[in-house]
Design an enzyme around this catalytic site. Structure first.
Site, PDB file in Angstrom:
ATOM      1  N   TYR A  22      -4.203 -14.578  10.908  1.00 38.03           N
ATOM      2  CA  TYR A  22      -4.523 -14.676   9.798  1.00 38.03           C
ATOM      3  C   TYR A  22      -6.752 -15.868   9.977  1.00 38.03           C
ATOM      4  O   TYR A  22      -7.787 -14.943  10.271  1.00 38.03           O
ATOM      5  CB  TYR A  22      -4.559 -15.469   8.588  1.00 38.03           C
ATOM      6  CG  TYR A  22      -5.730 -14.973   7.066  1.00 38.03           C
ATOM      7  CD1 TYR A  22      -5.902 -13.611   6.425  1.00 38.03           C
ATOM      8  CD2 TYR A  22      -5.713 -16.145   7.058  1.00 38.03           C
ATOM      9  CE1 TYR A  22      -6.931 -13.978   5.992  1.00 38.03           C
ATOM     10  CE2 TYR A  22      -6.273 -16.325   5.154  1.00 38.03           C
ATOM     11  CZ  TYR A  22      -7.184 -15.407   5.161  1.00 38.03           C
ATOM     12  OH  TYR A  22      -7.941 -14.958   4.067  1.00 38.03           O
ATOM     13  N   ASP A  36      -9.204   1.535  -2.779  1.00 38.21           N
ATOM     14  CA  ASP A  36      -7.943   0.924  -2.375  1.00 38.21           C
ATOM     15  C   ASP A  36      -6.973   1.663  -2.265  1.00 38.21           C
ATOM     16  O   ASP A  36      -7.073   3.185  -1.876  1.00 38.21           O
ATOM     17  CB  ASP A  36      -6.717  -0.447  -3.454  1.00 38.21           C
ATOM     18  CG  ASP A  36      -6.486  -1.038  -3.149  1.00 38.21           C
ATOM     19  OD1 ASP A  36      -5.616  -0.822  -2.430  1.00 38.21           O
ATOM     20  OD2 ASP A  36      -6.857  -2.520  -3.003  1.00 38.21           O
ATOM     21  N   GLY A  65      -6.574  -6.017  -5.730  1.00 38.31           N
ATOM     22  CA  GLY A  65      -6.147  -7.109  -5.005  1.00 38.31           C
ATOM     23  C   GLY A  65      -7.023  -7.792  -6.044  1.00 38.31           C
ATOM     24  O   GLY A  65      -7.750  -7.751  -7.516  1.00 38.31           O
ATOM     25  N   GLN A  66      -6.651  -9.462  -6.151  1.00 36.06           N
ATOM     26  CA  GLN A  66      -6.566 -10.168  -6.731  1.00 36.06           C
ATOM     27  C   GLN A  66      -8.227 -10.308  -7.028  1.00 36.06           C
ATOM     28  O   GLN A  66      -8.996 -10.869  -7.770  1.00 36.06           O
ATOM     29  CB  GLN A  66      -6.266 -11.857  -6.270  1.00 36.06           C
ATOM     30  CG  GLN A  66      -6.685 -13.065  -6.753  1.00 36.06           C
ATOM     31  CD  GLN A  66      -6.089 -14.400  -5.779  1.00 36.06           C
ATOM     32  OE1 GLN A  66      -5.930 -14.197  -5.095  1.00 36.06           O
ATOM     33  NE2 GLN A  66      -5.520 -15.560  -6.875  1.00 36.06           N
TER      34      GLN A  66
HETATM   35  P1  NAD Z   1      -5.333  -9.496  -2.155  1.00 34.98           P
HETATM   36  O1  NAD Z   1      -4.683  -9.076  -1.007  1.00 34.98           O
HETATM   37  O2  NAD Z   1      -4.737  -9.179  -3.498  1.00 34.98           O
HETATM   38  O3  NAD Z   1      -5.491  -7.878  -2.231  1.00 34.98           O
HETATM   39  C1  NAD Z   1      -6.473  -6.789  -0.953  1.00 34.98           C
HETATM   40  C2  NAD Z   1      -5.916  -5.389  -1.114  1.00 34.98           C
HETATM   41  O4  NAD Z   1      -6.005  -5.059  -0.177  1.00 34.98           O
HETATM   42  C3  NAD Z   1      -5.158  -4.894  -2.026  1.00 34.98           C
HETATM   43  O5  NAD Z   1      -5.706  -4.391  -3.411  1.00 34.98           O
HETATM   44  C4  NAD Z   1      -4.558  -3.981  -0.950  1.00 34.98           C
HETATM   45  O6  NAD Z   1      -3.924  -2.731  -1.871  1.00 34.98           O
HETATM   46  C5  NAD Z   1      -5.691  -3.464   0.073  1.00 34.98           C
HETATM   47  N1  NAD Z   1      -5.619  -3.070   0.916  1.00 34.98           N
HETATM   48  C6  NAD Z   1      -4.524  -3.447   1.707  1.00 34.98           C
HETATM   49  N2  NAD Z   1      -4.225  -2.584   2.383  1.00 34.98           N
HETATM   50  C7  NAD Z   1      -5.977  -1.452   2.784  1.00 34.98           C
HETATM   51  C8  NAD Z   1      -5.941  -0.247   3.399  1.00 34.98           C
HETATM   52  N3  NAD Z   1      -5.927  -0.069   4.484  1.00 34.98           N
HETATM   53  N4  NAD Z   1      -6.889   0.438   2.910  1.00 34.98           N
HETATM   54  C9  NAD Z   1      -7.664  -0.394   1.608  1.00 34.98           C
HETATM   55  N5  NAD Z   1      -6.774  -1.158   1.117  1.00 34.98           N
HETATM   56  C10 NAD Z   1      -6.417  -1.919   1.911  1.00 34.98           C
HETATM   57  O7  NAD Z   1      -6.768  -9.674  -1.143  1.00 34.98           O
HETATM   58  P2  NAD Z   1      -7.849 -10.884  -2.036  1.00 34.98           P
HETATM   59  O8  NAD Z   1      -6.836 -11.835  -2.232  1.00 34.98           O
HETATM   60  O9  NAD Z   1      -8.005 -10.312  -3.181  1.00 34.98           O
HETATM   61  O10 NAD Z   1      -8.856 -10.893  -1.136  1.00 34.98           O
HETATM   62  C11 NAD Z   1      -9.385 -10.451  -0.641  1.00 34.98           C
HETATM   63  C12 NAD Z   1     -10.152 -10.654   0.113  1.00 34.98           C
HETATM   64  O11 NAD Z   1     -11.323 -11.482   0.564  1.00 34.98           O
HETATM   65  C13 NAD Z   1      -9.680 -10.812   1.709  1.00 34.98           C
HETATM   66  O12 NAD Z   1     -10.586 -10.094   3.149  1.00 34.98           O
HETATM   67  C14 NAD Z   1      -8.853 -12.318   1.656  1.00 34.98           C
HETATM   68  O13 NAD Z   1      -9.224 -11.748   3.046  1.00 34.98           O
HETATM   69  C15 NAD Z   1     -10.712 -13.192   0.986  1.00 34.98           C
HETATM   70  N6  NAD Z   1     -10.075 -14.485   0.890  1.00 34.98           N
HETATM   71  C16 NAD Z   1      -9.250 -14.604  -0.077  1.00 34.98           C
HETATM   72  C17 NAD Z   1      -9.072 -15.770  -0.608  1.00 34.98           C
HETATM   73  C18 NAD Z   1      -7.806 -15.868  -1.770  1.00 34.98           C
HETATM   74  O14 NAD Z   1      -7.555 -17.559  -2.551  1.00 34.98           O
HETATM   75  N7  NAD Z   1      -7.089 -14.583  -2.539  1.00 34.98           N
HETATM   76  C19 NAD Z   1      -9.094 -16.722   0.078  1.00 34.98           C
HETATM   77  C20 NAD Z   1      -9.635 -16.991   0.961  1.00 34.98           C
HETATM   78  C21 NAD Z   1     -10.425 -15.305   1.789  1.00 34.98           C
HETATM   79  C1  AKB Z   2      -4.820 -17.248   2.205  1.00 31.63           C
HETATM   80  O1  AKB Z   2      -3.907 -17.921   1.435  1.00 31.63           O
HETATM   81  O2  AKB Z   2      -4.415 -16.631   2.378  1.00 31.63           O
HETATM   82  C2  AKB Z   2      -5.272 -16.900   1.503  1.00 31.63           C
HETATM   83  C3  AKB Z   2      -6.895 -18.354   1.999  1.00 31.63           C
HETATM   84  C4  AKB Z   2      -7.030 -19.874   1.662  1.00 31.63           C
HETATM   85  O3  AKB Z   2      -7.108 -17.449   2.969  1.00 31.63           O
HETATM   86  N1  AKB Z   2      -5.756 -17.325   0.249  1.00 31.63           N
END
Ligand code: NAD
Ligand code: AKB
Length: 314
Positions: A141, A35, A12-13
């Protein structure tokens, strides 16, 4: 002892960049990325498929690789979870509890699990939102993240689990595109600015939200995980501040580099989610406990995004 690290949601990101940063410290062979993708589709020398909904598979991967630290990132983000509420809740909650149980049973020593600014809700004061501000989230969420935070604190207090967490704001990066979030516009806008010269934003021009450049988020994550445990006063999740801007302000910053760039606004269902979140965050507790300080302001983030994406898209 060499740490053996497991990253879930590693494609993921955040995971795609955190895995590389952890490998710089611990070595490729000591950081397993996982993943749900089939390994045939993944170019990574130390990758395995791991569905975090499968507790038995998790236990077996942890045992097989003698994992000591887990960065559990797999989750469903805000916009997608509003479309699939039960699935979002199950994924975000069940998987966290599986890892907390493993930590309780001393199968792993340390757990990192990210929370989000989504734990705050419409009644929370929006400016410089305090670490202990009201948390009544209005999205699935946000509910899952707040419940997760409380579970983390519970396992720490009752069972001594070393679980650490950050409430990330919207993260901005160029290596991997975000998926299913409300803050995704702040990445999409850079691609469209370079590829099309214009962008139709799904949030309104004055929707201020907390944001952060990915390098700061990765550094924060590793600094928190390496911090002295006796200094950590928060075992729910730490507020973290970096940027706060509106789509109009971001567009104006991009126009300093691309003067012909045009933005228009067509808010959709994500506007209500954005409206329920803070505009800026007070992170004085993180500053005090583990010396957190961001490095990327709006100008530096914009310049860095444009320079790297220009090269990537060339
Ligand atoms: P993302 O959606 O880019 O990546 C999530 C990954 O999880 C994906 O690669 C997906 O294939 C994988 N996934 C989904 N279901 C799955 C499963 N059952 N088993 C294994 N893998 C699975 O998310 P991200 O932006 O990288 O976020 C990662 C974490 O950080 C999350 O908990 C998210 O809530 C948190 N977060 C992200 C942000 C943001 O802006 N990116 C902000 C706040 C919190
Ligand atoms: C979203 O927009 O869902 C995420 C977050 C702020 O948790 N980037």
């Amino acid at each position: 002892m060499t740490e053996k690290i497991l990253v879930t949601g590693a494609l993921g990101q955040i995971g795609s960049e955190l895995t590389l940063a952890l490998r710089e410290i611990y070595g490729v062979e000591n950081v397993l990325s996982t993943d749900i993708q089939d390994p045939a589709n993944v170019e990574d020398p130390n990758y395995e498929t791991l569905d975090v909904m499968n507790a038995e598979q998790i236990a077996s991967v942890v045992e097989k690789h003698e994992i000591t630290i887990v960065y559990h990132l797999a989750a469903m983000l805000s916009a997608t979870a509003e479309k699939f509420p039960k699935k979002g809740w199950d994924l975000n909650m069940d998987s966290l509890l599986t890892f907390l149980e493993l930590a309780k049973d001393k199968k792993i020593n340390q757990l990192y699990w990210p929370s989000s600014i989504a734990i705050f809700g419409p009644e929370t004061p929006k400016i410089n939102t305090d670490q202990n501000a009201l948390t009544i989230p209005s999205t699935v969420y946000g509910i899952s993240k707040r419940a997760g935070e409380l579970w983390c604190q519970y396992y720490h207090e009752k069972f001594g689990v070393d679980v650490r967490s950050i409430r990330y704001p919207g993260l901005i990066s160029w290596k991997t595109r975000p998926g299913g979030g409300t803050t995704d516009y702040a990445v999409d806008i850079f691609y469209q600015a370079l590829e099309e010269g214009k962008y139709e934003c799904f949030l309104s021009e004055n929707s201020a939200l907390p944001m952060m450049y990915m390098d700061d988020a990765i550094r924060a994550t590793i600094e928190l995980m390496q911090a002295d445990p006796t200094k950590l006063s928060v075992r729910t999740s730490y507020n973290l501040h970096s940027l706060s801007f509106t789509p109009a302000e971001l567009a104006a910053e991009i126009q300093k580099h691309l003067p012909d760039f045009e933005i228009s606004y067509n808010p959709d269902f994500r506007q209500a989610i954005a409206d329920s979140w803070p505009a800026s965050i007070d992170d004085s507790v993180a500053q005090k406990d583990w010396n957190w300080k961001y490095e990327f302001d709006l100008a530096k983030m914009t310049e860095t995004m444009l320079a790297n994406l220009k090269e990537k898209l060339a």
